[in-house]
Design a protein around this motif. Structure first.
Motif, mmCIF file in Angstrom:
data_model
loop_
_atom_site.group_PDB
_atom_site.id
_atom_site.type_symbol
_atom_site.label_atom_id
_atom_site.label_comp_id
_atom_site.label_asym_id
_atom_site.label_seq_id
_atom_site.Cartn_x
_atom_site.Cartn_y
_atom_site.Cartn_z
ATOM 1 N N UNK A 12 10.186 2.592 5.328
ATOM 2 C CA UNK A 12 9.236 1.282 3.982
ATOM 3 C C UNK A 12 8.257 0.707 4.636
ATOM 4 N N UNK A 13 8.053 1.497 5.986
ATOM 5 C CA UNK A 13 6.453 1.882 6.661
ATOM 6 C C UNK A 13 6.091 3.162 5.349
ATOM 7 N N UNK A 14 6.067 3.719 4.990
ATOM 8 C CA UNK A 14 5.183 4.718 4.583
ATOM 9 C C UNK A 14 5.482 4.168 3.137
ATOM 10 N N UNK A 15 6.288 3.177 2.700
ATOM 11 C CA UNK A 15 5.357 2.452 1.332
ATOM 12 C C UNK A 15 4.705 1.569 1.079
ATOM 13 N N UNK A 16 4.515 1.180 2.440
ATOM 14 C CA UNK A 16 3.222 -0.017 2.896
ATOM 15 C C UNK A 16 2.640 0.306 3.164
ATOM 16 N N UNK A 18 1.117 3.048 1.508
ATOM 17 C CA UNK A 18 0.467 3.198 0.079
ATOM 18 C C UNK A 18 0.394 2.187 -0.620
ATOM 19 N N UNK A 19 0.490 1.404 -0.112
ATOM 20 C CA UNK A 19 1.326 -0.484 -0.922
ATOM 21 C C UNK A 19 1.168 -1.077 -0.172
ATOM 22 N N UNK A 20 0.434 -1.597 1.072
ATOM 23 C CA UNK A 20 0.432 -3.059 1.815
ATOM 24 C C UNK A 20 0.727 -3.834 1.526
ATOM 25 N N UNK A 21 0.863 -4.343 0.116
ATOM 26 C CA UNK A 21 1.172 -6.088 -0.638
ATOM 27 C C UNK A 21 1.929 -5.420 -1.546
#
Length: 74
Positions: A12-16, A18-21
C-alpha cells in the motif's frame, strides 16, 4: 500473520508513493495500521484524509467514517 501485514503495508505504501491521495489505498493503510499493528492514532489520521478526499454519501466516505468511529472509541 504479522508478516502478512508487513507485506500489505509495503504494497500500500508503494501505491501511495505513486498516488498519495488515492482514497481506497489510504483507507486500506488505516485498516492495516490499526488491525495489523495496533496504531489507532495513525489509523485515524489516514481515515481523516479519506474523509477529506471523498464526498459525503459515497460508500467509501461512510465506511471511513464508521471505521473512524470504531477506532476512536477504543
Amino acid at each position: 500473520q504479522k508478516k502478512d501485514f508487513d507485506k500489505a503495508l509495503r504494497q500500500v505504501n508503494e501505491v501511495l508513493a505513486k498516488e498519495p491521495e488515492f482514497p481506497e489505498a489510504l483507507f486500506l493503510k488505516a485498516q492495516i495500521l490499526w488491525e495489523g499493528f495496533g496504531y489507532p492514532e495513525a489509523a485515524k489520521g489516514y481515515l481523516k484524509k479519506v474523509l477529506g478526499f471523498v464526498k459525503v454519501g459515497d460508500p467509501l466516505h461512510r465506511w471511513a467514517l464508521g471505521y473512524y468511529e470504531q477506532v476512536r472509541r477504543l
